[in-house]
Enzyme design. Structure first.
Site, PDB file in Angstrom:
ATOM      1  N   ASP A 189    -114.821   9.794 -96.897  1.00 30.24           N
ATOM      2  CA  ASP A 189    -116.002   9.746 -97.764  1.00 30.24           C
ATOM      3  C   ASP A 189    -117.188   9.070 -97.090  1.00 30.24           C
ATOM      4  OD1 ASP A 189    -114.634   7.258 -97.975  1.00 30.24           O
ATOM      5  OD2 ASP A 189    -115.706   6.807 -99.833  1.00 30.24           O
ATOM      6  N   ASP A 199    -117.982   6.128 -96.010  1.00 30.09           N
ATOM      7  CA  ASP A 199    -118.524   4.796 -96.289  1.00 30.09           C
ATOM      8  C   ASP A 199    -118.082   3.804 -95.210  1.00 30.09           C
ATOM      9  OD1 ASP A 199    -115.856   4.614 -97.102  1.00 30.09           O
ATOM     10  OD2 ASP A 199    -116.288   3.553 -98.964  1.00 30.09           O
ATOM     11  N   ASP A 233    -114.696   7.665 -92.068  1.00 34.57           N
ATOM     12  CA  ASP A 233    -113.565   8.045 -92.915  1.00 34.57           C
ATOM     13  C   ASP A 233    -113.967   9.203 -93.825  1.00 34.57           C
ATOM     14  OD1 ASP A 233    -115.191   6.693 -94.715  1.00 34.57           O
ATOM     15  OD2 ASP A 233    -113.566   5.548 -95.611  1.00 34.57           O
ATOM     16  N   SER A 244    -110.987   7.327-100.246  1.00 37.52           N
ATOM     17  CA  SER A 244    -111.437   6.648 -99.042  1.00 37.52           C
ATOM     18  C   SER A 244    -110.605   7.058 -97.832  1.00 37.52           C
ATOM     19  CB  SER A 244    -111.418   5.128 -99.270  1.00 37.52           C
ATOM     20  OG  SER A 244    -112.043   4.452 -98.219  1.00 37.52           O
TER      21      SER A 244
END
Length: 575
Positions: A307, A309, A305, A146
């Protein structure tokens, strides 16, 4: 087995990966670091695992990835051949060793005869959630840390509905993972064997296209977008992660043309060279976006960010500079626009529901209730939002309209069952266009919301306590607050004390109620003035978090309350 015995087992393992073998030799000179690397397995919890890359059972490496996947494979073995045939979707982000870890997971599953659907290159976490559903796979694996710093990587497991595994299945999976005594002894197939056995399918545009087609449905007022497509200017930075790959396409598909990508941060890079931390909730992450925004006179700056999400934004304020908004502020702006636009279009359902975590702002509750929409609180973790969506599909009690967590995670449409920054990117652009058409900024819109509903301000204090001692300190702090429950914060009395661990709600008069939620290690104190304080250890990081949520009639009063509450919390910690 002692940590030294585990270390010696790794040291004597003749087939140890060469890179890890070299690191182990270097580590032998530093006993304290060596103990930290081997004293306990990297914790595999309900959200998967996350840790520093390196050698040892308490680090992210190919062997800990194999162990986690072996646990998933054994769990699927227990469910029978039909479950195994459905396979597992696997995606990965831009971090160090992410592609390698994704293939290690596929190789481990292959040894059990379980097919893997692996993306050809990096993809956002929300697309992995979508892919599980689209491929009708039984589970999904996302290799990501993340928004953590560059030295981290992680592993998240998703259930068949595309949400992170719910508690019952996650607990069963965790038992299988923890039951594996020797991660070095796990058998895997080669990539060639996977292909020869038809156990490996590579995914790409065949999943991208249907996902992006559904992202188009996020737009509420297409005429507004068409009218403002060139006038509204948006600067987007993926912070060296996965966001640019689908984010730019999603914006163009929606009809937005005034888009500028921060060039220095558009290319995926696991070292994140232009930022201290790839975290869109930190102001420093917007340095390059602000520079480009000032040059382009942009209306809104958006960052995702690694990834993709989570999503953060910065908006233009009086004086012309940009201010980074909190996750609660972003969610409130999105929700207010969404409900306003749906009401005007006549598409607001009579049984609409918004979902949020228990540590997210009550401003969103006030907004939802003003539109006769129910706000439903769930535990922290987007899997609990996903669970509710699944329930509503079955019992038709509510129609899902929006879900969010204060930690910069939002979901607009339930074809994904996790935080989706690509969906949020498209909706934020529409919100910016909405205010631009009125000659206003999103900051102006936020002030209008405060003037209508009251001033809400939140702050999260994260205390990092790493290592063996840190874990003990976090447990001791939680035990202290349970044993000596505060009766007031900064002269504001505690009206209700909630302990989600034993699921009890205690009122000021001594009345006790049960909390109808799964048990969770969270304490929350509701104050007489409408403010609240919550305490929660992180499930994926060596942190304990203190959440402050203040409410007051004016901006000045609410800001002072946050300062006073923070001082009161610090005093309690020090004591």
């Amino acid at each position: 087995m002692t940590w030294k015995a585990t270390y010696e087992a790794w040291q004597n393992y003749t087939n140890l990966d060469e890179t890890l073998k070299a690191e182990l030799a270097t580590l032998a000179k530093d006993e304290k670091t060596l103990e930290d690397a081997f004293y306990a397995p990297l914790e595999f919890g309900t959200a998967g695992m996350r840790g520093v890359l390196g050698v040892g059972i308490n680090r992210m490496n190919l062997y800990t990835v194999r162990q986690a996947t072996e646990g998933l494979a054994r769990f699927m073995d227990s469910l029978g051949e039909e479950t195994k045939k459905r396979g597992v979707a696997i995606a990965f982000d831009s971090r160090h060793q992410s592609p390698e870890f994704a293939m290690e997971a596929a190789r481990t599953l292959g040894a059990h005869g379980i097919p893997a659907f692996v993306f050809e290159s990096l993809r956002p976490t929300p697309e992995l959630s979508f892919a599980v559903r689209y491929q009708k796979a039984y589970a999904g694996i996302m290799i990501t840390a993340s928004h953590n710093p560059a030295e981290y990587n992680g592993y998240k497991v998703y259930g068949e509905d595309g949400g992170q595994m719910p508690p019952k299945e996650a607990d069963a999976l965790t038992e299988y993972v923890r039951g594996i005594e020797n991660s070095l002894a796990i058998e895997v197939l080669s990539e060639e064997e996977l292909k020869a056995s038809s156990l490996l399918t590579i995914l790409g545009e065949d999943v991208d296209a249907p996902y992006l087609e559904l992202v188009k449905t996020v737009t509420v007022n297409s005429e507004l977008v068409k009218e403002m497509s060139k006038e509204m200017k948006l600067v987007f930075t993926p912070l060296h992660g996965t966001g640019q790959m689908l984010g730019e396409r999603a914006l163009k598909n929606a009809g937005f043309e005034g888009i500028s990508i921060v060039p220095e941060q558009a290319i995926p890079d696991p070292n994140f060279p232009t930022i201290k931390s790839p975290n869109p909730e930190e102001h420093s992450a917007f340095e390059y976006a602000i520079r480009l925004g000032e040059k382009e006179n942009a209306d809104v700056l958006v960052a995702t960010d690694p990834d993709a999400d989570r999503l953060g934004i910065a908006v233009k304020v009086p004086g012309g500079h940009y201010e980074v908004l909190s996750g609660n502020q972003i969610a409130s702006l999105m929700l207010h626009y969404l409900l306003t636009a749906k009401k005007e279009a006549g598409t607001l359902p009579s049984n609409g529901a918004v979902l949020k975590s228990i540590v997210s702002s009550e401003l969103a509750t006030a907004i939802a209730e003003s539109f006769n929409v129910e706000m439903i609180n769930v535990l922290t973790g987007f899997k609990f939002i996903a669970e509710k969506i699944k329930q509503y599909e079955t019992d038709h009690s509510h129609t899902f309209l929006f879900g969010f967590e204060e930690s910069y995670g939002y979901l607009v449409k339930p074809f994904v069952r996790d935080k989706d920054a690509i969906q949020a990117l498209v909706l934020v652009a529409e919100v910016a266009a909405f205010y631009k058409k009125q000659g206003k900024t999103m900051y102006d819109g936020l002030q209008e919301i405060y003037a209508t509903y009251g001033y809400y301000e939140e702050k999260t204090i994260s205390v990092t306590l790493a290592g063996i001692e840190g874990s003990a300190k976090i447990k001791a702090l939680m035990a202290k607050f349970r044993a000596e429950a505060p009766t007031e914060f900064a002269n504001s009395s505690v009206e209700i004390a909630e302990d989600f661990g034993d699921r009890r709600r205690v009122h000021q008069d001594g009345t006790v109620e049960n909390i109808d939620m799964p048990a969770s290690n969270v304490l929350k104190y509701l104050l007489v003035d409408g403010s609240w304080i919550a305490i929660r250890p992180s499930g994926t990081e060596p942190k304990i978090k203190f959440y402050i949520a203040a409410v007051a009639p004016t901006a000045k009063e609410v800001a002072q309350k946050v300062i006073d509450f923070e001082a009161a919390i610090q005093k309690l910690i020090n004591e």
